[in-house]
Design an enzyme around this catalytic site. Structure first.
Site, PDB file in Angstrom:
ATOM      1  CB  SER A 209      -8.720   1.103   5.487  1.00  0.00           C
ATOM      2  OG  SER A 209      -8.923   2.482   5.615  1.00  0.00           O
TER       3      SER A 209
ATOM      4  CE  LYS B  45      -4.487   2.113   2.585  1.00  0.00           C
ATOM      5  NZ  LYS B  45      -4.628   1.870   3.814  1.00  0.00           N
TER       6      LYS B  45
ATOM      7  CB  SER C  27      -7.612   3.326   2.735  1.00  0.00           C
ATOM      8  OG  SER C  27      -6.927   2.899   4.187  1.00  0.00           O
TER       9      SER C  27
END
Length: 581
Positions: free
Chosen positions: A254, A154, A230
């Protein structure tokens, strides 16, 4: 260079185009243009990995395209989970280089169709894979348990030599990491190959993925829907076999939301269990509510593999806040897990009733558990709206000031506008005395819910409290872009700091859909109880969610990640052997 050494000294080839330290005279549009051009330049170096077919923008389901031009051998590779890939490379069924090339091929196409990537480091990854292949050839040994396994990261997790823009225009080009995050360092030492970073939203505090640097990430099963956030770049990439294992973070859902929206597995452990140092994001240093790092994967066993590897390298020695709790794989494998489980189902949190496909999945799972001899009771919801009100105070102790400051030179995307509308206290920061009081409220809430869990032993035939809570992860399947309105099915468990895992439960097909009949009183069916429920109920139309994955959430006690995965194994065994009449 030793095979288990620091490979992160390999740098991107051209740093001359990095945005200069002062961007006061550079528009946000120009920053975006530069960053996207950098990404395209790296992708364009491998034209053989780009999709040859033309896919019209209006085509919703593009999930098959990323693997459509692979060779049969490449297809074999990318359909394996991380555990199988590690075994296949160790036994020399596949090389690390050919494995990485197959995933790079898929990732390139996935990017073109879903906009899931940020930093592209294929050449760096291939250099690492070549070294790993040489080492295995010369010594007959692997460097670690993830030897040659590609792993995606990420964007806000630091990878040495690469930007960490984190969805912020103000950070783009100024945040090239000088060292790896702890998790990335361990992955490298374990033999993993880092080859891409993936999209996250502006602020990170969003359950969709959209920012002004790269734009919006799309759901490959239905591009009119979000892949979640996210960690939405991770979920979109893994769902189409562009990565076997990805690393995300979760402070309100997330990891779990993107995983459940994409038909994947995702684990949010308790704070202090897995490495967290070396991440960028707003509110660094705030510990009233803390996010957790964890894996997204295509199998439950890969979640355990990731956790086992992290523990094996003793991260608590370099990250003092971590708890020294070695991974207990024997518990995951069933030691101490009752043959007959007691599971509580949360059908409705008292704020928003889930959409029918999610209730259907809960009902099917209950039927499977009951048929396998497990006990199922109802989990009575306790103060879910109050939990949201409290956690938003903990998210915004500064009244949202840091977000407003870092975003002053770019527009807010839609989900930023929504979450900033949730800022309490009139947008003013809380005083020290008020923060002390909020911390006391948090601990009182945790004690209340823990007591509620303990009290379930009076309702089970075994006399034990329930082993886990089965719950929706969200009130909807992956929703249309910019329409997420309720986090309560996931953020509640962040407030509790309980371990939670999501797992796939099928795919929704709108044609001919008929919902199952639930027993009366299980969920609210009267007038909407609040504006959120009114909005979400009005969203329901089977055609909107066609082809969206369905998934559920299983919640365990704090720091009980192994036991939670052991319970999940029992649950999935019951589902696999159940024949729905």
């Amino acid at each position: 260079m030793p095979p288990n050494g620091d490979f992160s000294t390999i740098m991107p080839g051209d740093t001359s185009k990095h945005i200069q330290p002062s961007t006061t005279s550079v528009s946000w549009q120009e920053v975006s243009k530069i960053k996207m051009a950098e990404r395209e330049e790296r992708l364009a170096q491998r034209p053989e990995w780009r999709l040859k077919a033309i896919v019209p923008p209006q085509q919703h389901d593009v999930s098959k395209h990323p693997t459509s031009e692979l060779t049969p051998r490449e297809l074999e590779i990318v359909r394996l989970d991380a555990t199988a890939i590690a075994d296949a490379i160790r036994t020399r069924q596949y090389s690390a280089v050919e494995t990485l090339k197959a995933f790079c091929h898929v990732a390139s196409i996935a990017q073109d169709l879903t906009n899931c990537l940020t930093e592209v480091c294929f050449d760096e990854g291939l250099s690492r894979a070549q070294e790993l292949d040489r080492y295995l050839e010369e010594t007959g040994q692997v460097v670690g348990p993830l030897h040659g396994v590609p792993v995606s990261i990420k964007d806000h997790i630091r990878v040495k030599g690469h930007d960490t823009s984190t969805g912020y225009i103000a950070w783009a080009g100024h945040t090239v990491a000088e060292k790896d995050a702890v998790v990335v360092d361990i992955l490298r030492r374990a033999g993993a190959v880092i080859y891409v970073k993936t999209a996250n939203p502006q602020t990170l505090l969003s359950l969709e993925t959209n920012n002004n640097i790269y734009g919006r990430t799309l759901n490959p099963f239905n591009r009119s829907l979000t892949p979640g956030g996210s960690s939405g770049g991770e979920s979109a990439l893994i769902a189409v076999h562009g990565s076997p294992l990805g690393i995300g973070t979760d402070i309100g859902g997330s990891i779990r939301i993107p995983a459940v929206y994409m038909g994947l597995y995702g684990l949010k452990g308790s704070v202090g269990r897995l490495p967290h140092a070396g991440l960028m994001g707003s509110h660094d240093g705030m510990d009233a509510i803390v996010g957790a790092l964890g894996p997204l994967a295509t199998s439950a066993r890969d979640l355990a593999l990731f956790c086992h590897v992290m523990s094996q390298y003793e991260p608590w020695l370099v990250e003092p806040p971590l708890l020294e709790i070695p991974w207990r794989q024997e518990v995951v494998d069933g030691e101490g897990i009752p043959d007959k489980l007691s599971i509580a189902i949360l059908w409705d949190d008292g704020v928003v009733t889930p959409h029918p496909p999610i209730l259907d999945a809960l009902q099917r799972t209950q039927d499977a558990l009951t048929a396998a001899g497990h006990e199922v009771i109802t989990w009575e919801p306790i103060d879910h709206q109050e939990a949201w009100d409290l956690i938003t105070k903990l998210y915004f102790l500064d009244g949202g000031e840091e977000y407003r400051e870092v975003l002053q030179n770019e527009p807010w995307v839609s989900q930023t506008e929504w979450i900033m509308s949730q800022v309490p206290n009139g947008g003013k920061p809380y005083s020290v005395a008020e923060i002390f009081k909020l911390n006391l409220e948090r601990e009182a809430f945790r004690a209340k819910v823990a007591a509620h869990w303990n009290a379930t032993k009076a309702r089970t035939t075994s006399g034990r409290h329930v082993d886990a809570i089965l719950s929706p992860a969200a009130a909807t399947l992956a929703p249309p872009h910019d329409t997420t309105r309720w986090w309560g099915y996931t953020s509640y468990w962040n407030l509790m700091d309980y371990s939670a895992v999501v797992f796939p439960a099928g795919r929704f097909h709108a044609t001919g859909y008929r919902s199952v009949t639930l027993r009366g009183g299980v969920v609210h069916t009267g007038e909407p109880r609040n504006d959120k429920e009114y909005f979400i109920r009005a969203q329901w139309d089977p055609k909107t969610y066609n082809n969206a994955p369905v998934g559920l959430q299983l919640v365990g006690r704090r720091l009980n990640e192994e036991r939670l995965l052991g319970v999940l194994r029992r649950v999935e065994e019951a589902i696999a052997t159940y024949h729905d009449p």
